[in-house]
Scaffold this motif. Structure first.
Motif, PDB file in Angstrom:
ATOM      1  N   MET A   1       0.774  -1.158  -0.178  1.00  0.00           N
ATOM      2  CA  MET A   1       0.100  -0.134   0.067  1.00  0.00           C
ATOM      3  C   MET A   1       0.961   1.089   0.016  1.00  0.00           C
ATOM      4  N   VAL A   2       0.341   2.202  -0.803  1.00  0.00           N
ATOM      5  CA  VAL A   2       1.374   3.543  -0.883  1.00  0.00           C
ATOM      6  C   VAL A   2       1.141   4.373   0.484  1.00  0.00           C
ATOM      7  N   SER A   3       2.092   4.852   0.673  1.00  0.00           N
ATOM      8  CA  SER A   3       1.791   5.721   2.160  1.00  0.00           C
ATOM      9  C   SER A   3       1.077   6.981   1.684  1.00  0.00           C
ATOM     10  N   PRO A   4       0.256   7.419   2.472  1.00  0.00           N
ATOM     11  CA  PRO A   4      -0.496   8.720   2.291  1.00  0.00           C
ATOM     12  C   PRO A   4       0.322   9.978   2.174  1.00  0.00           C
ATOM     13  N   LYS A   5       1.711  10.007   2.660  1.00  0.00           N
ATOM     14  CA  LYS A   5       2.315  10.784   2.550  1.00  0.00           C
ATOM     15  C   LYS A   5       3.262  10.882   1.056  1.00  0.00           C
ATOM     16  N   THR A   6       3.256   9.943   0.475  1.00  0.00           N
ATOM     17  CA  THR A   6       4.019   9.641  -0.766  1.00  0.00           C
ATOM     18  C   THR A   6       3.241   9.405  -1.991  1.00  0.00           C
ATOM     19  N   ARG A   7       1.800   9.088  -1.657  1.00  0.00           N
ATOM     20  CA  ARG A   7       0.931   8.870  -2.823  1.00  0.00           C
ATOM     21  C   ARG A   7       0.641  10.094  -3.821  1.00  0.00           C
ATOM     22  N   ARG A   8       0.636   9.986  -4.916  1.00  0.00           N
ATOM     23  CA  ARG A   8       0.201  11.084  -5.787  1.00  0.00           C
ATOM     24  C   ARG A   8      -1.281  10.995  -6.028  1.00  0.00           C
TER      25      ARG A   8
ATOM     26  N   TYR B   1      -0.986   7.840 -11.241  1.00  0.00           N
ATOM     27  CA  TYR B   1      -1.629   8.551 -10.207  1.00  0.00           C
ATOM     28  C   TYR B   1      -2.063   7.303  -9.074  1.00  0.00           C
ATOM     29  N   ASP B   2      -1.829   7.512  -7.911  1.00  0.00           N
ATOM     30  CA  ASP B   2      -2.171   6.356  -6.870  1.00  0.00           C
ATOM     31  C   ASP B   2      -3.544   6.401  -6.525  1.00  0.00           C
ATOM     32  N   ALA B   3      -4.105   7.761  -6.686  1.00  0.00           N
ATOM     33  CA  ALA B   3      -5.504   7.790  -6.187  1.00  0.00           C
ATOM     34  C   ALA B   3      -6.143   9.028  -6.899  1.00  0.00           C
ATOM     35  N   VAL B   4      -7.315   9.030  -6.890  1.00  0.00           N
ATOM     36  CA  VAL B   4      -7.979   9.991  -7.531  1.00  0.00           C
ATOM     37  C   VAL B   4      -9.286  10.630  -6.518  1.00  0.00           C
ATOM     38  N   ILE B   5      -9.703  11.907  -6.711  1.00  0.00           N
ATOM     39  CA  ILE B   5     -10.992  12.314  -5.978  1.00  0.00           C
ATOM     40  C   ILE B   5     -11.513  13.136  -7.168  1.00  0.00           C
ATOM     41  N   GLN B   6     -12.947  12.931  -7.049  1.00  0.00           N
ATOM     42  CA  GLN B   6     -13.704  13.986  -7.704  1.00  0.00           C
ATOM     43  C   GLN B   6     -14.151  15.185  -6.925  1.00  0.00           C
ATOM     44  N   VAL B   7     -14.183  16.482  -7.475  1.00  0.00           N
ATOM     45  CA  VAL B   7     -14.509  17.533  -6.656  1.00  0.00           C
ATOM     46  C   VAL B   7     -15.161  18.502  -7.739  1.00  0.00           C
ATOM     47  N   ASP B   8     -16.443  18.679  -7.366  1.00  0.00           N
ATOM     48  CA  ASP B   8     -17.469  19.660  -8.579  1.00  0.00           C
ATOM     49  C   ASP B   8     -16.687  20.938  -8.699  1.00  0.00           C
ATOM     50  N   ALA B   9     -16.868  21.364  -9.921  1.00  0.00           N
ATOM     51  CA  ALA B   9     -16.488  22.875 -10.080  1.00  0.00           C
ATOM     52  C   ALA B   9     -17.123  23.803  -9.522  1.00  0.00           C
ATOM     53  N   ASP B  10     -18.176  23.566  -9.021  1.00  0.00           N
ATOM     54  CA  ASP B  10     -19.436  24.763  -8.632  1.00  0.00           C
ATOM     55  C   ASP B  10     -18.950  25.021  -7.311  1.00  0.00           C
ATOM     56  N   GLY B  11     -18.049  24.591  -6.722  1.00  0.00           N
ATOM     57  CA  GLY B  11     -17.799  24.772  -5.307  1.00  0.00           C
ATOM     58  C   GLY B  11     -18.581  24.222  -4.114  1.00  0.00           C
ATOM     59  N   GLN B  12     -19.506  23.415  -4.428  1.00  0.00           N
ATOM     60  CA  GLN B  12     -20.346  22.670  -3.319  1.00  0.00           C
ATOM     61  C   GLN B  12     -19.473  21.580  -2.390  1.00  0.00           C
ATOM     62  N   HIS B  13     -18.418  20.827  -3.121  1.00  0.00           N
ATOM     63  CA  HIS B  13     -17.611  20.197  -2.263  1.00  0.00           C
ATOM     64  C   HIS B  13     -16.478  20.864  -1.882  1.00  0.00           C
ATOM     65  N   ASP B  14     -16.314  20.857  -0.650  1.00  0.00           N
ATOM     66  CA  ASP B  14     -15.264  21.855   0.158  1.00  0.00           C
ATOM     67  C   ASP B  14     -13.732  21.182   0.081  1.00  0.00           C
ATOM     68  N   PRO B  15     -13.148  21.861  -0.622  1.00  0.00           N
ATOM     69  CA  PRO B  15     -11.735  21.175  -0.596  1.00  0.00           C
ATOM     70  C   PRO B  15     -10.796  20.861   0.501  1.00  0.00           C
ATOM     71  N   ARG B  16     -11.411  21.552   1.539  1.00  0.00           N
ATOM     72  CA  ARG B  16     -10.841  21.371   2.813  1.00  0.00           C
ATOM     73  C   ARG B  16     -11.158  19.991   3.482  1.00  0.00           C
ATOM     74  N   ASP B  17     -12.108  19.362   2.765  1.00  0.00           N
ATOM     75  CA  ASP B  17     -12.579  17.859   3.013  1.00  0.00           C
ATOM     76  C   ASP B  17     -11.839  16.692   2.121  1.00  0.00           C
ATOM     77  N   ILE B  18     -10.851  17.018   1.177  1.00  0.00           N
ATOM     78  CA  ILE B  18     -10.428  16.217   0.450  1.00  0.00           C
ATOM     79  C   ILE B  18      -9.443  15.264   1.237  1.00  0.00           C
ATOM     80  N   ALA B  19      -8.606  15.755   2.064  1.00  0.00           N
ATOM     81  CA  ALA B  19      -7.763  14.954   2.778  1.00  0.00           C
ATOM     82  C   ALA B  19      -8.520  13.801   3.781  1.00  0.00           C
ATOM     83  N   THR B  20      -9.761  14.420   4.014  1.00  0.00           N
ATOM     84  CA  THR B  20     -10.462  13.516   4.992  1.00  0.00           C
ATOM     85  C   THR B  20     -11.250  12.441   4.250  1.00  0.00           C
ATOM     86  N   VAL B  21     -11.605  12.753   2.905  1.00  0.00           N
ATOM     87  CA  VAL B  21     -12.166  11.619   2.181  1.00  0.00           C
ATOM     88  C   VAL B  21     -11.200  10.748   1.852  1.00  0.00           C
TER      89      VAL B  21
END
Length: 246
Positions: free
Chosen positions: A1-8, A85-105
């Motif tokens: 498993m790729v470490s969260p600190k090094t994953r792209r 890339y080791d991981a992806v995450i979808q974030v809506d362009a309209d700003g409804q998804h709070d980028p501050r929650d990316i790390a948590t998800v």
């Protein structure tokens, strides 16, 4: 498993005529200073979406015509796979998804292949009513049984995936209405992907015009049921059959 600190990590941002918001959203992600790369998939926009996104620092891929969120995300997954890339995450362009929650998800990927940022999991005050609410409750109940874990927001687009999920999505990620959330999740579960959810708070749209209207909401229940029935009868992805676990 790729470490969260090094994953792209690649943030995939599908955008259709989101010139009023996409620049701010990209900037918010960049300002986190977490090392995330941002890919904006301009889904046939008629406005300045691509120009604004590029000016904010995102890599931009432009589709020749509007293909919907499913088509845009397929493009993003192919890019992520080709770039390793080791991981992806979808974030809506309209700003409804709070980028501050990316790390948590993304943290949900420590125990699962797909992590859903859930709007109805005891955080925030996001509410829906009428047919949309009935559909979401029904879908959550059925898919929770398939996943053998409690899920409350299976239509959320705020999702992260690891390499196993990316490989599965490349094999099957539908472009049909509701397919990008419901069908893709069901097939991923049937293919052996583990799913979890992380409570998040949704924000109001930061600008532009919402894609939903009363007419669409009125038919949401019927279309979601058909989407679910189609998904559960679809055969398992060949990723699971050929490779087992990754």
């Amino acid at each position: 498993m790729v470490s969260p600190k090094t994953r792209r990590v690649l943030v995939i941002m599908p955008a259709w005529n989101e010139g009023a918001t996409v620049g701010t959203t990209v900037t918010e992600v960049m300002n986190l200073n977490e090392g995330y790369d941002v890919l904006v998939v301009d889904d046939g926009s008629k406005d300045a979406t691509a120009k604004v996104a590029a000016a904010a620092g995102a890599t931009v891929l432009r589709l020749p015509f509007n293909m919907g969120v499913g088509g845009a995300m397929r493009t993003g997954f192919k890019y992520a796979d080709r770039k390793g890339y080791d991981a992806v995450i979808q974030v809506d362009a309209d700003g409804q998804h709070d980028p501050r929650d990316i790390a948590t998800v993304l943290g949900g990927l420590e125990t699962a292949d797909i992590a859903i940022g859930a709007r109805f999991a005891d955080k925030g005050d996001y509410k829906v009513s009428g047919p949309r609410q009935w559909a979401m409750v029904f879908l959550a109940a059925v898919i929770s049984r398939l996943a053998r874990t409690k899920l409350t927001d299976v239509t959320s687009g705020f999702r992260a995936g690891n390499k196993r999920a990316i490989a599965q999505y490349l094999d099957h990620y539908p472009a049909e209405y509701l397919g990008d959330t419901i069908d893709s999740l069901v097939v991923a579960i049937k293919s052996g992907c583990r799913v979890t959810q992380i409570p998040v708070a949704m924000r109001p749209r930061q600008g532009g015009t919402p894609s939903h209207n009363p007419a669409k909401s009125a038919i949401y229940l019927l279309r979601s049921v058909f989407a679910l029935l189609f998904a559960v009868t679809r055969s398992r992805s060949k990723i699971a059959v050929q490779e087992g676990t990754l």
